[in-house]
Design an enzyme around this catalytic site. Structure first.
Site: not given
Ligand code: XLS
Ligand code: NI
Ligand code: NI
Length: 438
Positions: A101, A104
């Site tokens: 993501h 992240d």
């Protein structure tokens, strides 16, 4: 950079009898299975979020593991240490893909322009690391569920400004996915759903999700993204009801809004069971619609009603999964371990034990599924089971050359219809057992 994995060797295949905890028991990358090496059947991916970000915090307690990797969390130095750790980890295990993501990769800033600048910097760093390796991105996605602005959803939000932020994140995540050679782009509808119908216009929200997806497809294709978009169905959690409930629902949605040519399914084992299905059921529904794209390989706990994201350990389930994958001719995506260590499994070695378990389980599933196909008794039985549709009135039904009147006429002349043959479930289950344990 702190060398977190200093004491960990490169993980090699040593066979089922090995007592070395840091070795594969079943995953033998070069072993040929049905004409292809195992590593081609099993494009494994590491999930950035669980492996490098999650450190054990749950609703009742804080981190148990140290995922600082020698740097201060929340800094770009830490973001880079995560990249270094990721590549060391994947290389030791022979994993060729990762999934991420946006958030992240870097700490999210107050200002989206600053977050995007950080994403440019980290993706340059990842690209440098990729050079000279065969490691690539499997799929990217945007986290549109953690930030409080998404409390009512992203594509399904009631607030137009929030919708624009979602669009900005999808655009950037697509840029990153293309930059890192991604094979796919995922929409997991984290908060695309509702808590109560009393305040929700379901039709309006679904139309808006479709609008966001159409814009994503148009933009993605315009920057050269040739891969598949995926919906990852999940029935609930965090919302009480999520729109992408299961594969059948998501496929219906894609067809209704004309998105089915660009999208496939990313099926997660644990989401299937939350929807009251088996993993195999979700894979079958996707495959028979030509939409089996990628897999989030994990498993849940049937005694718990939530997404526990455990590393796959159940060989029966893995075998049924690989049966569907082999019959579908493989995946265009791969097997992403959307899985995390149990909270007390808190050391760097545990990160490896988790992936070794997951990779070995899927490899064993592949071997057993191939044996079941080569054995042929199950496929043969299923074929025979429908044989009455191969000729006579059955063949006419299949080819659409008959009518309700003709069939009624036929039935009236029959007297009593022939009873269907036995389903032989217990016999078929015994075949599975003999292949698994014989
Ligand atoms: C959550 C989902 C999520 C997706 C990516 O349950 O599995 O991790 O895979 O957003
Ligand atoms: Ni999940
Ligand atoms: Ni997932």
């Amino acid at each position: 950079m702190a060398n977190t994995f200093e004491k960990i060797p490169t993980i090699k295949y040593e066979g089922a009898k090995t007592t070395n905890p840091l070795a594969f028991r079943f995953y033998d990358p070069e072993r040929m299975v049905m004409g292809k090496p195992m590593r081609e059947h099993l494009p494994f991916a590491m999930a950035w979020w669980h492996n490098l970000c999650a450190a054990g915090t749950d609703m009742f307690g804080r981190d148990t593991a140290d995922k600082s990797f020698g740097e201060q969390p929340g800094t770009m130095e830490h973001a880079k240490a995560k990249v270094d750790t990721a590549f060391a980890f994947m290389q030791k295990l022979g994993i060729r893909y990762f999934c991420f993501h946006d958030v992240d990769l870097v700490p999210e800033a107050e200002d989206i322009c600053e977050t995007n600048r950080r994403l440019d910097e980290i993706s340059d760093y990842i690209l440098e690391k990729m050079e000279g390796t065969d490691i690539r991105c499997l799929w990217g996605t945007a986290n549109m569920f953690s930030n409080p602005r998404y409390m009512n959803g992203a594509g399904s939000t009631n607030e137009a400004d929030v919708f624009c932020f979602a669009a900005a994140q999808v655009k950037k995540a697509l840029d990153l996915t293309v930059k890192l050679g991604g094979r796919g782009y995922v929409f997991w509808g984290g908060r695309e759903g509702y808590e109560t119908l009393l305040n929700t216009d379901v039709k309006f929200e679904q139309e808006n999700i479709a609008r966001l997806m159409h814009m994503a497809v148009d933009y993605g294709r315009s920057i050269g993204f040739e891969g598949d978009f995926y919906i990852e169905p999940k029935p609930k959690e965090p919302m009480k009801h999520q729109y992408d409930f299961d594969a059948a629902t998501a496929i219906g949605f894609l067809r209704q809004y004309g998105l089915d040519k660009d999208f496939k399914m990313n099926i997660e084992a644990n989401h299937a069971t939350l929807a009251g299905h088996t993993f195999q059921h979700e894979l079958r529904v996707s495959a028979m619609n030509g939409m089996l794209g990628s897999i989030d390989a994990n498993q849940g706990d049937l005694l718990l009603g939530w997404d526990t994201d455990e590393f796959p350990f159940d060989v029966y389930d893995a075998t049924m999964c690989m049966l569907e994958v082999l019959r579908a001719g493989g995946l265009t995506g791969g097997f992403n371990f959307d899985a995390k260590n149990r909270r007390p499994s808190r050391t760097p070695e545990d990160m490896f034990y988790g992936y070794i378990l997951g990779m070995d389980t899927m490899a064993l599933g592949l071997l057993k599924a191939a044996e079941l196909i080569e054995d042929g008794r199950i496929d043969e039985f299923v074929k025979e089971r429908y044989a009455s549709f191969n000729e006579g009135i059955g063949a006419k039904i299949r080819s659409g050359e008959t009518s309700l009147e003709e069939l009624a006429d036929y039935a009236q002349k029959l007297g009593a219809p022939k009873m269907p043959g036995s389903g032989r479930q217990e016999y078929l289950e015994s075949i599975v057992n003999s292949v698994l344990f014989g």
